[in-house]
Design a protein around this motif. Structure first.
Motif, PDB file in Angstrom:
ATOM      1  N   GLY A  61       0.878  -1.132  -0.012  1.00 47.34           N
ATOM      2  CA  GLY A  61       0.084  -0.039   0.043  1.00 47.34           C
ATOM      3  C   GLY A  61       0.780   1.120   0.076  1.00 47.34           C
ATOM      4  N   THR A  62       0.332   2.097   0.563  1.00 49.98           N
ATOM      5  CA  THR A  62       1.218   3.597   0.587  1.00 49.98           C
ATOM      6  C   THR A  62       1.977   3.542   1.781  1.00 49.98           C
ATOM      7  OG1 THR A  62      -0.926   4.462  -0.454  1.00 49.98           O
ATOM      8  CG2 THR A  62       0.506   5.992   0.482  1.00 49.98           C
ATOM      9  N   PHE A  63       3.357   4.284   1.585  1.00 48.09           N
ATOM     10  CA  PHE A  63       4.329   4.398   2.573  1.00 48.09           C
ATOM     11  C   PHE A  63       5.068   5.666   2.017  1.00 48.09           C
ATOM     12  CE2 PHE A  63       6.049   1.811  -0.867  1.00 48.09           C
ATOM     13  CZ  PHE A  63       7.234   2.057  -1.074  1.00 48.09           C
ATOM     14  N   LEU A  64       6.048   6.043   3.094  1.00 46.10           N
ATOM     15  CA  LEU A  64       6.681   7.048   2.841  1.00 46.10           C
ATOM     16  C   LEU A  64       8.192   6.972   2.372  1.00 46.10           C
ATOM     17  CD1 LEU A  64       5.735   9.388   5.800  1.00 46.10           C
ATOM     18  CD2 LEU A  64       4.833   9.392   3.760  1.00 46.10           C
ATOM     19  N   THR A  65       8.532   7.954   1.548  1.00 45.33           N
ATOM     20  CA  THR A  65      10.088   7.705   1.321  1.00 45.33           C
ATOM     21  C   THR A  65      10.478   9.116   1.448  1.00 45.33           C
ATOM     22  OG1 THR A  65       9.769   8.368  -0.951  1.00 45.33           O
ATOM     23  CG2 THR A  65       9.621   6.191  -0.399  1.00 45.33           C
ATOM     24  N   ASP A  66      11.848   9.174   1.320  1.00 42.71           N
ATOM     25  CA  ASP A  66      12.538  10.673   1.402  1.00 42.71           C
ATOM     26  C   ASP A  66      12.595  11.175   0.036  1.00 42.71           C
ATOM     27  OD1 ASP A  66      14.531   9.135  -0.057  1.00 42.71           O
ATOM     28  OD2 ASP A  66      16.255   9.667   1.618  1.00 42.71           O
ATOM     29  N   GLY A  67      13.233  12.300  -0.112  1.00 45.71           N
ATOM     30  CA  GLY A  67      13.275  12.694  -1.578  1.00 45.71           C
ATOM     31  C   GLY A  67      14.010  12.040  -2.700  1.00 45.71           C
ATOM     32  N   ASN A  68      14.827  11.167  -2.171  1.00 49.46           N
ATOM     33  CA  ASN A  68      15.788  10.475  -3.014  1.00 49.46           C
ATOM     34  C   ASN A  68      15.008   8.981  -3.557  1.00 49.46           C
ATOM     35  OD1 ASN A  68      17.616  12.122  -3.180  1.00 49.46           O
ATOM     36  ND2 ASN A  68      18.638  11.251  -1.161  1.00 49.46           N
ATOM     37  N   GLY A  69      13.644   8.878  -2.723  1.00 45.21           N
ATOM     38  CA  GLY A  69      12.916   7.671  -3.024  1.00 45.21           C
ATOM     39  C   GLY A  69      13.280   6.575  -2.128  1.00 45.21           C
ATOM     40  N   MET A  70      13.977   6.731  -1.293  1.00 50.27           N
ATOM     41  CA  MET A  70      14.543   5.614  -0.253  1.00 50.27           C
ATOM     42  C   MET A  70      13.245   5.544   0.929  1.00 50.27           C
ATOM     43  SD  MET A  70      17.193   4.472  -1.457  1.00 50.27           S
ATOM     44  CE  MET A  70      17.884   3.374  -0.197  1.00 50.27           C
ATOM     45  N   THR A  71      13.193   4.233   1.220  1.00 51.84           N
ATOM     46  CA  THR A  71      12.005   3.822   2.102  1.00 51.84           C
ATOM     47  C   THR A  71      12.346   4.166   3.404  1.00 51.84           C
ATOM     48  OG1 THR A  71      11.175   2.004   0.470  1.00 51.84           O
ATOM     49  CG2 THR A  71      10.570   2.000   2.929  1.00 51.84           C
ATOM     50  N   LEU A  72      11.246   4.527   4.271  1.00 52.61           N
ATOM     51  CA  LEU A  72      11.143   5.019   5.530  1.00 52.61           C
ATOM     52  C   LEU A  72      10.524   4.105   6.373  1.00 52.61           C
ATOM     53  CD1 LEU A  72      10.908   8.985   5.043  1.00 52.61           C
ATOM     54  CD2 LEU A  72      13.231   7.634   5.498  1.00 52.61           C
ATOM     55  N   TYR A  73      10.873   3.839   7.445  1.00 53.39           N
ATOM     56  CA  TYR A  73      10.469   2.830   8.490  1.00 53.39           C
ATOM     57  C   TYR A  73       9.942   3.263   9.814  1.00 53.39           C
ATOM     58  CZ  TYR A  73      12.290  -0.440   5.109  1.00 53.39           C
ATOM     59  OH  TYR A  73      12.509  -1.184   3.696  1.00 53.39           O
ATOM     60  N   MET A  74       9.129   2.510  10.577  1.00 55.50           N
ATOM     61  CA  MET A  74       8.997   2.951  11.709  1.00 55.50           C
ATOM     62  C   MET A  74       9.375   1.785  12.816  1.00 55.50           C
ATOM     63  SD  MET A  74       5.894   0.927  12.728  1.00 55.50           S
ATOM     64  CE  MET A  74       5.055   1.981  13.684  1.00 55.50           C
ATOM     65  N   PHE A  75       9.619   1.840  14.159  1.00 58.08           N
ATOM     66  CA  PHE A  75       9.642   0.725  14.894  1.00 58.08           C
ATOM     67  C   PHE A  75       8.707   0.598  15.878  1.00 58.08           C
ATOM     68  CE2 PHE A  75      13.141  -0.628  18.272  1.00 58.08           C
ATOM     69  CZ  PHE A  75      12.965  -1.824  18.095  1.00 58.08           C
ATOM     70  N   THR A  76       8.005  -0.413  15.989  1.00 59.87           N
ATOM     71  CA  THR A  76       6.659  -0.883  16.902  1.00 59.87           C
ATOM     72  C   THR A  76       7.304  -0.623  18.178  1.00 59.87           C
ATOM     73  OG1 THR A  76       7.261  -3.176  16.785  1.00 59.87           O
ATOM     74  CG2 THR A  76       5.718  -2.302  15.351  1.00 59.87           C
ATOM     75  N   ASN A  77       8.524  -0.664  18.710  1.00 60.37           N
ATOM     76  CA  ASN A  77       8.980  -0.686  20.226  1.00 60.37           C
ATOM     77  C   ASN A  77       9.105   0.864  20.478  1.00 60.37           C
ATOM     78  OD1 ASN A  77       9.228  -3.176  20.158  1.00 60.37           O
ATOM     79  ND2 ASN A  77      11.301  -3.605  20.335  1.00 60.37           N
ATOM     80  N   ASP A  78       9.275   1.773  19.657  1.00 61.72           N
ATOM     81  CA  ASP A  78       9.215   3.212  19.718  1.00 61.72           C
ATOM     82  C   ASP A  78       7.824   3.665  20.471  1.00 61.72           C
ATOM     83  OD1 ASP A  78      11.679   3.418  19.002  1.00 61.72           O
ATOM     84  OD2 ASP A  78      11.333   4.276  16.939  1.00 61.72           O
ATOM     85  N   SER A  79       7.773   4.786  20.844  1.00 61.40           N
ATOM     86  CA  SER A  79       6.715   5.531  21.157  1.00 61.40           C
ATOM     87  C   SER A  79       6.299   6.602  20.476  1.00 61.40           C
ATOM     88  CB  SER A  79       6.871   5.838  22.916  1.00 61.40           C
ATOM     89  OG  SER A  79       5.659   7.010  23.440  1.00 61.40           O
ATOM     90  N   ASN A  80       5.067   6.934  20.156  1.00 60.60           N
ATOM     91  CA  ASN A  80       4.715   8.086  19.341  1.00 60.60           C
ATOM     92  C   ASN A  80       3.995   9.167  20.634  1.00 60.60           C
ATOM     93  OD1 ASN A  80       2.203   6.951  19.706  1.00 60.60           O
ATOM     94  ND2 ASN A  80       1.527   7.750  17.869  1.00 60.60           N
ATOM     95  N   ASN A  81       3.535   8.845  21.562  1.00 64.90           N
ATOM     96  CA  ASN A  81       2.898   9.843  22.575  1.00 64.90           C
ATOM     97  C   ASN A  81       3.425   9.615  23.986  1.00 64.90           C
ATOM     98  OD1 ASN A  81       1.254  11.708  23.571  1.00 64.90           O
ATOM     99  ND2 ASN A  81      -0.624  10.205  23.580  1.00 64.90           N
ATOM    100  N   PRO A  82       4.618  10.070  24.389  1.00 66.37           N
ATOM    101  CA  PRO A  82       5.067  11.121  23.827  1.00 66.37           C
ATOM    102  C   PRO A  82       6.053  10.433  22.785  1.00 66.37           C
ATOM    103  CG  PRO A  82       6.119  10.837  25.954  1.00 66.37           C
ATOM    104  CD  PRO A  82       5.316   9.901  25.776  1.00 66.37           C
ATOM    105  N   PRO A  83       6.563  11.215  21.886  1.00 65.39           N
ATOM    106  CA  PRO A  83       7.633  10.665  20.830  1.00 65.39           C
ATOM    107  C   PRO A  83       8.897  10.277  21.474  1.00 65.39           C
ATOM    108  CG  PRO A  83       6.548  12.660  20.034  1.00 65.39           C
ATOM    109  CD  PRO A  83       6.496  12.683  21.561  1.00 65.39           C
TER     110      PRO A  83
END
Length: 207
Positions: free
Chosen positions: A96-118
């Motif tokens: 599906g839809t995901f994010l890349t940087d301006g060079n088209g390289m894929t960006l990832y998230m780590f489920t062990n991180d926290s987003n609230n607070p970051p």
């Protein structure tokens, strides 16, 4: 008796020839040959694309409303990061839809991180395999297909600033060597290409 008939036939032949000559004089356009006047169509000028504006700020980092109108040179996976960073939404049939940087390289998230607070929990050796997407301060972030209000950054343990999406820190994968590769998808069940809303994308089919 034949003479009058011959005279009549000759007369009819001459009349027919005169008629044909009158209707087919060279250079005289016939109804079927008349070409309609060409219609000149004036195309509207393309609408000018307005330059991006600042949608929000986080200290000395400005997040813009859209893509930059100037080329962006980006080396945001090394400390202290780039002063200009691009984020782009792209689509894969697999995840599906995901994010890349301006060079088209894929960006990832780590489920062990926290987003609230970051909070980023990938440091040391982990950060060698999963380099953070960093933004140098002062800096600018230009998103395409991402709500700028969801974009920000969090300070890492080493003092650098890591880009976040909806509070979720985002990373590269050292195993991706070319734009569009998603070799980090689903690694250890904790790493996933990040969606435009900061969530994880679906696992690869069959995994």
């Amino acid at each position: 008796m034949r003479l009058p008939k011959l005279i009549l036939s000759a007369s009819l032949l001459v009349t027919a020839m005169i008629t044909m000559t009158a209707c087919g004089v060279p250079g005289t356009p016939q109804a079927a040959d008349v070409k309609p006047a060409e219609k000149v169509v004036t195309l509207p000028s393309p609408a000018a694309v307005p330059p991006p504006t600042v949608a929000k700020t986080q200290k000395l980092v400005q997040i813009y409303s859209g893509p930059s109108d100037q080329p962006v040179a980006q080396t945001a996976n090394t400390a202290p990061g780039s002063h200009d960073v691009e984020l782009r939404a792209t689509t894969s049939e697999q995840i599906g839809t995901f994010l890349t940087d301006g060079n088209g390289m894929t960006l990832y998230m780590f489920t062990n991180d926290s987003n609230n607070p970051p909070k980023s929990t990938c440091n040391g050796d982990c950060a060698k395999t999963w380099p953070a997407l960093r933004i140098a301060s002062p800096g600018k972030i230009f998103p395409t297909g991402v709500d700028p209000q969801l974009i920000g950054y969090v300070e890492r343990a080493d003092g650098t600033c890591q880009v976040t999406v909806n509070g979720q820190p985002v990373y590269y994968f050292s195993g991706d060597k070319a734009p569009g590769e998603i070799n980090g998808q689903g690694v250890k069940g904790t790493w996933f290409a990040v969606s435009p809303t900061g969530g994880k994308t679906p696992p690869l089919p069959g995994k």
